[in-house]
Design an enzyme around this catalytic site. Structure first.
Site, PDB file in Angstrom:
ATOM      1  N   LYS A  74       0.805  -1.601   0.027  1.00 14.01           N
ATOM      2  CA  LYS A  74       0.184   0.008   0.029  1.00 14.01           C
ATOM      3  C   LYS A  74       0.654   1.488   0.042  1.00 14.01           C
ATOM      4  O   LYS A  74       1.388   0.866   0.639  1.00 14.01           O
ATOM      5  CB  LYS A  74      -0.705   0.157   1.272  1.00 14.01           C
ATOM      6  CG  LYS A  74      -1.656   1.210   1.097  1.00 14.01           C
ATOM      7  CD  LYS A  74      -2.357   0.826   2.436  1.00 14.01           C
ATOM      8  CE  LYS A  74      -3.422   2.376   3.504  1.00 14.01           C
ATOM      9  NZ  LYS A  74      -3.403   3.293   2.001  1.00 14.01           N
ATOM     10  N   THR A 124       0.378   5.103  -4.830  1.00 14.16           N
ATOM     11  CA  THR A 124      -0.456   6.510  -4.784  1.00 14.16           C
ATOM     12  C   THR A 124      -0.870   7.651  -4.404  1.00 14.16           C
ATOM     13  O   THR A 124      -0.470   9.101  -3.998  1.00 14.16           O
ATOM     14  CB  THR A 124      -1.795   6.313  -5.263  1.00 14.16           C
ATOM     15  OG1 THR A 124      -2.520   4.918  -6.432  1.00 14.16           O
ATOM     16  CG2 THR A 124      -2.261   7.462  -5.748  1.00 14.16           C
ATOM     17  N   TRP A 158     -12.417  -4.726 -13.163  1.00 16.00           N
ATOM     18  CA  TRP A 158     -12.774  -6.065 -12.489  1.00 16.00           C
ATOM     19  C   TRP A 158     -14.162  -5.557 -12.498  1.00 16.00           C
ATOM     20  O   TRP A 158     -14.669  -6.574 -12.683  1.00 16.00           O
ATOM     21  CB  TRP A 158     -12.211  -6.716 -11.355  1.00 16.00           C
ATOM     22  CG  TRP A 158     -11.370  -6.094 -10.528  1.00 16.00           C
ATOM     23  CD1 TRP A 158     -12.680  -5.608  -9.279  1.00 16.00           C
ATOM     24  CD2 TRP A 158     -10.834  -5.148 -10.124  1.00 16.00           C
ATOM     25  NE1 TRP A 158     -11.922  -5.016  -8.784  1.00 16.00           N
ATOM     26  CE2 TRP A 158     -11.489  -4.661  -8.696  1.00 16.00           C
ATOM     27  CE3 TRP A 158      -9.387  -4.784 -10.582  1.00 16.00           C
ATOM     28  CZ2 TRP A 158      -9.975  -3.953  -8.095  1.00 16.00           C
ATOM     29  CZ3 TRP A 158      -8.295  -4.155 -10.424  1.00 16.00           C
ATOM     30  CH2 TRP A 158      -8.663  -3.550  -9.176  1.00 16.00           C
TER      31      TRP A 158
END
Length: 199
Positions: A41, A44, A96
């Site tokens: 994580k 971004t 997805w």
């Protein structure tokens, strides 16, 4: 001075000499290609941190979000009023979820058009291509097209690429590659993504 203090001072002097030597040898000035990849994580988030830093100095910044565009994004919400920031969003959500290759490819090409414009603009100091690695992995974008735009960008422009499984040719081209490694992720233990923390 105690023996411990003497050893500490000698160690710090040695470290300082090493750091000073590295600083003195770093003489080249140009924009960079940074890659934040890996399963952990924070890719971004790290990119948005650099966006905030560049905006803080009054630089023009472009961000292209390829996957998470439909999600709330606290950083984007906070910074979008800055006239030096341009954000282009693919806005289809996760691939997805859509499960529509043709529509996703079309949406990808639309925001890639914005990315190409940003990458060619000498006034844009920083460009973030958030989650573009997925566009290459799924074949929505051609690697040669992306490499050409990266190689031909203005000399002073820095680009940050985020996403898992960064293409080997992008990794080879990059000046700095940071791999975020997952040790543990709360989501895997049933904890929901938290507003203001995860997005």
């Amino acid at each position: 001075m105690t023996d411990r203090e003497t050893r500490h001072k000698a160690s710090m002097q040695k470290l300082k000499a090493h750091v000073d030597e590295k600083v003195a040898s770093a003489t080249e000035q140009r924009g960079l290609l940074l890659v934040y990849t890996g399963n952990g994580k924070g890719k971004t988030t790290a990119a948005w941190g650099t966006v905030t830093r560049a905006l803080g100095y009054g630089y023009q910044v472009g961000v292209v979000q390829f996957i998470k565009g439909l999600w709330e994004c606290g950083e984007r919400e906070r910074l979008q009023a800055d006239t030096n920031l341009e954000v282009s969003i693919m806005a289809t959500g996760f691939t997805w979820d859509t499960q529509n290759r043709e529509a996703d490819t079309h949406a990808c090409h639309a925001v890639w058009h914005d990315a190409e414009r940003m990458l060619a603009d000498p006034n844009t100091y920083l460009v973030v291509l958030d989650e573009i690695t997925y566009m290459l992995k799924f074949g929505y974008l051609d690697i040669e097209t992306v490499l050409r735009a990266l190689k031909n960008r203005p000399t002073e422009q820095t680009v940050i690429i985020t996403g898992r499984n960064a293409h080997r040719d992008i990794v080879a081209l990059a000046d700095t590659v940071t791999e975020m490694q997952e040790v543990r992720h709360a989501f895997n233990d049933g904890l929901q993504a938290r507003r203001g923390i995860d997005f």
